[in-house]
Design a protein around this motif. Structure first.
Motif, PDB file in Angstrom:
ATOM      1  N   ASP A 437     -34.657 -83.793 -36.053  1.00 55.15           N
ATOM      2  CA  ASP A 437     -34.783 -84.538 -34.604  1.00 55.15           C
ATOM      3  C   ASP A 437     -33.877 -85.906 -34.457  1.00 55.15           C
ATOM      4  N   LEU A 438     -33.011 -87.174 -35.653  1.00 57.73           N
ATOM      5  CA  LEU A 438     -32.613 -87.634 -35.850  1.00 57.73           C
ATOM      6  C   LEU A 438     -30.630 -87.422 -35.642  1.00 57.73           C
ATOM      7  N   LEU A 439     -30.390 -86.202 -35.944  1.00 58.12           N
ATOM      8  CA  LEU A 439     -29.353 -85.223 -35.840  1.00 58.12           C
ATOM      9  C   LEU A 439     -29.435 -85.292 -33.846  1.00 58.12           C
ATOM     10  N   ALA A 440     -30.385 -83.922 -33.243  1.00 57.57           N
ATOM     11  CA  ALA A 440     -30.239 -83.892 -32.321  1.00 57.57           C
ATOM     12  C   ALA A 440     -30.323 -84.482 -31.438  1.00 57.57           C
ATOM     13  N   SER A 441     -30.780 -85.557 -31.380  1.00 56.36           N
ATOM     14  CA  SER A 441     -31.165 -87.221 -30.320  1.00 56.36           C
ATOM     15  C   SER A 441     -29.141 -87.886 -30.501  1.00 56.36           C
ATOM     16  N   ARG A 442     -28.612 -87.364 -31.363  1.00 62.27           N
ATOM     17  CA  ARG A 442     -26.838 -87.824 -31.581  1.00 62.27           C
ATOM     18  C   ARG A 442     -26.196 -87.049 -30.978  1.00 62.27           C
ATOM     19  N   LEU A 443     -26.419 -85.679 -31.281  1.00 65.94           N
ATOM     20  CA  LEU A 443     -25.354 -84.252 -31.160  1.00 65.94           C
ATOM     21  C   LEU A 443     -26.038 -83.316 -29.716  1.00 65.94           C
ATOM     22  N   GLY A 444     -27.480 -83.798 -29.229  1.00 68.10           N
ATOM     23  CA  GLY A 444     -27.906 -82.688 -28.886  1.00 68.10           C
ATOM     24  C   GLY A 444     -28.454 -81.323 -29.561  1.00 68.10           C
ATOM     25  N   PRO A 445     -29.601 -80.632 -29.204  1.00 73.77           N
ATOM     26  CA  PRO A 445     -30.375 -79.353 -29.898  1.00 73.77           C
ATOM     27  C   PRO A 445     -29.580 -78.261 -29.171  1.00 73.77           C
ATOM     28  N   GLU A 446     -28.368 -78.515 -28.667  1.00 74.65           N
ATOM     29  CA  GLU A 446     -28.309 -76.855 -28.179  1.00 74.65           C
ATOM     30  C   GLU A 446     -27.169 -76.746 -29.507  1.00 74.65           C
ATOM     31  N   ARG A 447     -26.879 -77.871 -29.835  1.00 74.87           N
ATOM     32  CA  ARG A 447     -25.333 -78.004 -30.972  1.00 74.87           C
ATOM     33  C   ARG A 447     -25.467 -77.144 -32.491  1.00 74.87           C
ATOM     34  N   LEU A 448     -27.322 -77.738 -32.723  1.00 73.59           N
ATOM     35  CA  LEU A 448     -27.854 -77.696 -33.392  1.00 73.59           C
ATOM     36  C   LEU A 448     -28.438 -76.203 -33.643  1.00 73.59           C
ATOM     37  N   ALA A 449     -28.892 -76.016 -32.742  1.00 74.47           N
ATOM     38  CA  ALA A 449     -29.360 -74.762 -32.265  1.00 74.47           C
ATOM     39  C   ALA A 449     -28.535 -73.499 -32.337  1.00 74.47           C
ATOM     40  N   ALA A 450     -26.868 -74.157 -32.351  1.00 71.16           N
ATOM     41  CA  ALA A 450     -26.017 -72.559 -32.581  1.00 71.16           C
ATOM     42  C   ALA A 450     -25.701 -72.329 -34.417  1.00 71.16           C
ATOM     43  N   GLU A 451     -26.202 -73.328 -35.571  1.00 69.95           N
ATOM     44  CA  GLU A 451     -25.676 -73.309 -36.385  1.00 69.95           C
ATOM     45  C   GLU A 451     -26.905 -74.193 -37.582  1.00 69.95           C
ATOM     46  N   PRO A 452     -27.977 -72.891 -37.176  1.00 67.39           N
ATOM     47  CA  PRO A 452     -29.463 -73.844 -38.143  1.00 67.39           C
ATOM     48  C   PRO A 452     -28.721 -73.670 -39.523  1.00 67.39           C
ATOM     49  N   HIS A 453     -28.366 -73.512 -40.370  1.00 62.75           N
ATOM     50  CA  HIS A 453     -28.183 -73.030 -41.662  1.00 62.75           C
ATOM     51  C   HIS A 453     -27.494 -74.165 -41.945  1.00 62.75           C
ATOM     52  N   ALA A 454     -26.356 -74.410 -41.143  1.00 68.10           N
ATOM     53  CA  ALA A 454     -25.560 -75.986 -41.311  1.00 68.10           C
ATOM     54  C   ALA A 454     -25.912 -77.256 -41.549  1.00 68.10           C
ATOM     55  N   VAL A 455     -27.040 -77.392 -40.386  1.00 76.43           N
ATOM     56  CA  VAL A 455     -28.243 -78.008 -39.887  1.00 76.43           C
ATOM     57  C   VAL A 455     -28.400 -78.377 -41.256  1.00 76.43           C
ATOM     58  N   HIS A 456     -29.548 -77.885 -41.825  1.00 75.53           N
ATOM     59  CA  HIS A 456     -30.008 -77.913 -42.781  1.00 75.53           C
ATOM     60  C   HIS A 456     -29.088 -78.666 -43.606  1.00 75.53           C
ATOM     61  N   ASP A 457     -27.851 -78.132 -44.471  1.00 76.50           N
ATOM     62  CA  ASP A 457     -26.699 -78.294 -45.160  1.00 76.50           C
ATOM     63  C   ASP A 457     -26.917 -79.764 -45.145  1.00 76.50           C
ATOM     64  N   LEU A 458     -26.468 -80.347 -43.272  1.00 75.76           N
ATOM     65  CA  LEU A 458     -25.860 -82.324 -43.534  1.00 75.76           C
ATOM     66  C   LEU A 458     -27.191 -82.520 -43.985  1.00 75.76           C
ATOM     67  N   ILE A 459     -28.195 -82.469 -43.936  1.00 73.62           N
ATOM     68  CA  ILE A 459     -29.922 -83.113 -43.880  1.00 73.62           C
ATOM     69  C   ILE A 459     -29.752 -82.739 -45.464  1.00 73.62           C
ATOM     70  N   GLU A 460     -29.629 -82.186 -46.167  1.00 75.68           N
ATOM     71  CA  GLU A 460     -29.725 -82.110 -47.177  1.00 75.68           C
ATOM     72  C   GLU A 460     -28.604 -82.696 -48.571  1.00 75.68           C
ATOM     73  N   LEU A 461     -26.984 -82.866 -47.912  1.00 75.02           N
ATOM     74  CA  LEU A 461     -26.055 -83.493 -48.177  1.00 75.02           C
ATOM     75  C   LEU A 461     -25.942 -84.281 -48.546  1.00 75.02           C
ATOM     76  N   SER A 462     -26.775 -85.333 -46.963  1.00 74.60           N
ATOM     77  CA  SER A 462     -26.797 -86.353 -46.129  1.00 74.60           C
ATOM     78  C   SER A 462     -28.481 -87.337 -47.464  1.00 74.60           C
ATOM     79  N   ALA A 463     -28.820 -86.836 -47.615  1.00 76.42           N
ATOM     80  CA  ALA A 463     -30.247 -86.881 -48.393  1.00 76.42           C
ATOM     81  C   ALA A 463     -31.700 -87.124 -47.489  1.00 76.42           C
ATOM     82  N   HIS A 464     -31.290 -86.764 -46.793  1.00 79.11           N
ATOM     83  CA  HIS A 464     -32.590 -87.252 -45.616  1.00 79.11           C
ATOM     84  C   HIS A 464     -32.539 -88.772 -45.388  1.00 79.11           C
TER      85      HIS A 464
END
Length: 927
Positions: A437-464
């Motif tokens: 939700d935090l990433l979506a508020s900054r980048l928009g849900p459309e950009r996240l929806a296009a790359e769900p696996h990358a979003v998961h990686d960014l969240i993990e690499l940012s340590a939540h």
């Protein structure tokens, strides 16, 4: 006055004055602020002190009263003699209907009277009154009038609501839907407007839409605040469900408790805040706890979003605390300096509550008691951010059960939970859903929806971690052409490069996140980021940052703007910058690896030159008789602020005051001992006059140690002398005497006649305070002899007045007159108007004691005239009391009472306890 000559004052928008069809030339924020303050009270006296407060935030310059007089004079030149002088101030000789605020208030009052018999006419009257508004009220004036502008804006919105309510009563439901819809969008949580929209929709046959409006506000209140709609809105909802068209919707707004300043200190809330629903609900539950002191302790690891949560919630519930909100960053874990001392935090709160410096006691316990007294019976929110431990927090806790305190800390604050009944609110890393939700508020849900696996990686690499996620989002927003998968790959590639940063949690590797963001910066921004770690904090100005980098202001501004866009820096105020302590630690580590010792030392040298040379110039402006220090030339690239007058000098010193001890410590720690004591000496007079005596003591202690370490005997003597001055103000006379005696011994070894004289003069003050009048007189005479031998005329004048005053205390009134007359001549010669005023007062005392009442009155009047120009309120009150005593001794009781009543007004403004003693004298029967 004819219609064509009639003046109109317009405050409901940009501040303007019109004479008939012509707009008069009044410009400049200070001039417009004085005009607005007078026009808000037409026909009523406004004190010069109130006009000063309308122009200057915080501590005004010493010349504030003089400048107000000049501003009034210019206004008279533009407007004519419409501004009249009255005792203690000025008044605008105008009727209420010449000011649009008065016309508006009168129109709304008439509409309210009309509403009982003609609601349609009342609604039309409100619409007509609202046409007076040309934009936000009081535009173009200083921020000091923000409270008045806010009050006017609230009056406008309340009038809008009243007009709509009367329009509904007149049956204009359908037409009002179009008016209410955008208002509810603009003020979605203002329940009275929401209820009116629901009622208008329901009575227009659109009940389904009315229920949808209720659903939306209920969801928003639940999501944002974990609250249910108010009882009246719930009743309206139920009435619509039952098809009861007679339902009413007014929702009363909370009213502020009377009396006292209403501080609004909350910093801006974090944009795009998401998640933390359970914590928000727990915090909101605290609002229902009545009859007890309520404390919430939000704890969690660094960067987990404690401050963001506290500020988001605080802004959402601020209207529940109409007496104001206090905020302080306690810097409990700041790598750039020590935590804020409780006394310093309390002093900031007392300043925000407009408690005069003269009324603030020296000791922490007494200050805390005064602080709690100020909050007694008031509904206030107190946010204590980034606390070190429970010991730092306890003195800052209000005692009123109507206040609520929110504390954030990396410490669990178990002591507060056990002994103070605090409610612990632990904050963990974000869940995957919250992080998304935090990433979506900054980048928009459309950009996240296009790359769900990358979003998961960014969240993990940012340590939540919210801080790391925010930086990740900023990097993605700044590089829209790159895919999120590529960004995740870049972050993954640098994870093993920097692991030196320990956030207190083994699962959090912030070094990789910060390094990844840092590598995207341009060369100038990257260099600025590294060098900022050398600044002691908590905030840095544009000029200080430019000095660190050794570059021009515009280039520094560009680099700082790039860092702000990358979320590596924040801008809490205009041209003032700060960053999270984790980022400070990372930038320091990066500077150590990428910049050599010579580069770092040169940057610190330039920064210290900025502070030293600007502070010294400011000191000479606010007090011309100050002794000049033998400063070395500033390094090339150091930016020295160009201060035009004492007003700008006072503003700069006020803005930079929080960094004073840290600058001295930075200089001492970096081996710039001369900078340390000279900077501390330069800011001493400001601290004395502004009442920041505890901070002055801390700064001078650093200066003493730095000068001693450098073997600089002159610097040590100077700093010990200033340390003694601070301790005199703190009423720690024994310690003050010890410091001053050490200074005097060094002065004698150095053969410094002026230094010896100043030390003796201050020792005389200690002796006087301890009741040793003969010793004080002896020290004053010795100081005068040394000043005279050194040819130091300003010092001679000070010593002669001190001698004269002490002679009055010893009954030697004729001798006192001779000393004070000579002091007066010297004060005039060196241009010391403060000294001149003090000496006129001493002359008045001597003449009074000799029974020469007419001469005493003349002397006191001269002192009062100067005190008025200088804005010295407390000395003026003291002189008025003595003038009253002289009138009484001369048999003129009425004149005595006039003086005492004027003194009471001043002492009441200062909240000084002597006001009650003076009232007792006024109430005593006259013989």
């Amino acid at each position: 006055m004819g219609v064509a000559d009639r003046l109109e004052f317009r405050l409901l928008g940009p501040v303007e004055v019109w004479r008939g069809p012509d707009r008069l030339a009044v410009s400049g924020r200070h001039q417009l602020s004085v005009l607005a303050a007078l026009a808000l009270c037409p026909g009523r006296a406004v004190s010069v002190g109130a006009l000063v407060d309308a122009v200057w935030e915080g501590d005004p310059p010493t010349s504030a009263r003089r400048q107000v007089i000049k501003l009034v004079s210019r206004l008279r030149g533009a407007l004519g003699e419409v501004i009249a002088t009255c005792p203690g101030g000025y008044l605008l000789d105008a009727e209420a209907d010449q000011v649009d605020v008065g016309v508006f208030d009168s129109s709304i009052a008439s509409a309210r009277r009309l509403s009982a018999t003609d609601p349609a006419g009342a609604a039309e009257a409100v619409r007509e009154a609202l046409r007076l508004w040309r934009g936000p009220a009081l535009s173009g004036v200083t921020p000091c009038l923000t409270a008045q502008a806010t009050r006017l804006a609230e009056s406008r919105l309340a009038a809008v609501e009243d007009g709509i309510e009367w329009g509904l009563a007149a049956g204009g439901h359908a037409a009002l839907v179009a008016e209410l819809a955008p208002l509810v969008t603009e003020h979605p949580l203002r329940e009275r407007l929401v209820g009116q929209l629901m009622l208008a929709l329901h009575r227009s046959g659109r009940s389904t839409e009315a229920l949808e409006v209720y659903r939306r506000i209920r969801e928003q209140l639940a999501d944002d605040l974990a609250l249910e709609p108010g009882a009246q809105l719930q009743r309206l909802h139920l009435a619509i469900l039952r098809n009861d068209s007679a339902a009413a919707a007014p929702v009363p707004q909370p009213e502020a408790s009377p009396g006292g300043a209403v501080p609004r200190q909350l910093p801006c809330a974090v944009a795009g805040f998401t998640g933390r629903a359970s914590q928000l609900k727990e915090l909101t539950g605290l609002l229902d706890r009545e009859g007890v002191v309520v404390i919430s302790a939000i704890n969690g690891t660094a960067g987990v979003g404690k401050t963001a949560l506290a500020l988001h919630w605080s802004h959402q519930v601020a209207d529940r605390f109409p007496d104001g909100q206090l905020y302080v960053n306690l810097r409990g874990f700041d790598p750039g300096g020590p935590p804020v001392r409780p006394a310093e935090a309390i002093r900031g709160f007392l300043d925000a509550l407009e408690v005069p410096a003269q009324r603030i006691p020296a000791g922490l316990a007494e200050q805390a008691a005064l602080y709690r007294s100020q909050l007694a019976g008031r509904r206030m929110l107190v946010v204590l951010d980034n606390a070190r431990d429970a010991g730092q927090v306890r003195p800052l806790l209000p005692g009123s059960a109507r206040c609520l305190t929110v504390v954030t800390s990396r410490d669990r604050l178990g002591g507060l939970v056990v002994s103070e009944g605090a409610r612990a609110v632990p904050l963990d890393l974000m869940t995957a859903a919250e992080a998304r939700d935090l990433l979506a508020s900054r980048l928009g849900p459309e950009r996240l929806a296009a790359e769900p696996h990358a979003v998961h990686d960014l969240i993990e690499l940012s340590a939540h971690l919210p801080l790391a996620l925010s930086i990740t989002a900023a990097r993605a927003a700044l590089a829209p052409a790159l895919s999120l998968a590529e960004l995740a790959k870049q972050l993954h590639d640098v994870r093993d490069r920097l692991r030196g940063l320990d956030a207190g949690d083994a699962s959090v590797d912030l070094g990789a996140v910060f390094s990844w963001s840092y590598r995207t910066l341009g060369a100038a921004a990257a260099r600025m980021f590294r060098l900022l770690a050398l600044h002691p904090g908590p905030e840095i100005s544009l000029a200080a940052a430019a000095s660190l980098a050794g570059t021009e202001r515009q280039h520094a501004r560009a680099a700082l703007s790039e860092l702000t866009r990358a979320q590596l820096l924040t801008e809490p105020g205009a041209n003032r910058f700060a960053y999270h302590d984790l980022l400070r630690a990372y930038s320091g580590e990066t500077a150590h690896h990428e910049d050599n010792e010579q580069t770092r030392r040169a940057a610190v040298h330039r920064m210290l030159d900025h502070y030293l040379h600007t502070a010294h110039a400011a000191a000479l402006l606010i007090n011309p008789p100050n002794d000049r220090l033998p400063l070395a030339e500033p390094q090339p690239g150091a930016v020295v602020e160009e201060l035009a007058d004492d007003e700008q000098a006072w503003q700069w010193l006020t803005a930079e005051r929080p960094v004073f001890p840290a600058v001295a410590e930075c200089a001492a720690g970096a081996g710039f001992g001369c900078h340390a004591w000279q900077f501390a000496g330069s800011v001493a007079s400001f601290c004395i006059r502004a009442g920041h005596w505890a901070q002055m003591e801390a700064t001078q202690q650093v200066a003493v140690a730095a000068a001693e370490h450098a073997g600089d005997l002159r610097g040590k003597a100077w700093s010990l002398r200033e340390l003694g001055r601070a301790r005199i103000r703190l009423r720690r006379y024994r310690e003050a005497r010890a410091s001053l005696c050490r200074a005097l011994e060094l002065d004698r070894r150095l053969g410094d006649l002026v230094g010896q004289a100043r030390s003796l003069n201050n020792l005389g003050i200690v002796s006087y305070a301890e009741g040793s009048y003969p010793e004080a007189l002896e020290q004053g005479n010795a100081a005068y002899a040394l000043f005279r031998a050194a040819g130091h005329r300003a010092g001679q004048a000070e010593a002669l007045n001190a001698i004269g005053w002490m002679r009055t205390q010893l009954g030697q009134h004729a001798e006192a007159l001779r000393s004070c007359v000579r002091a007066l001549e010297l004060h005039r010669a060196v241009g010391s108007r403060h000294g001149e005023a003090d000496t006129w007062d001493s002359l008045g005392v001597a003449h009074h004691n000799l029974g020469e009442h007419r001469r005493a009155v003349a002397c006191y009047e001269n002192a009062l005239a100067l005190y008025r120009k200088l804005g010295s309120r407390h000395p003026r009150a003291d002189t008025l009391v003595r003038l009253g005593d002289t009138h009484q001794a001369a048999g003129d009781v009425r004149a005595a009472h006039r003086c005492w009543r004027e003194a009471v007004l001043i002492l009441d403004e200062l909240h000084h306890p002597d006001a009650d003693l003076l009232r007792t004298r006024l109430a005593a029967p006259t013989r």
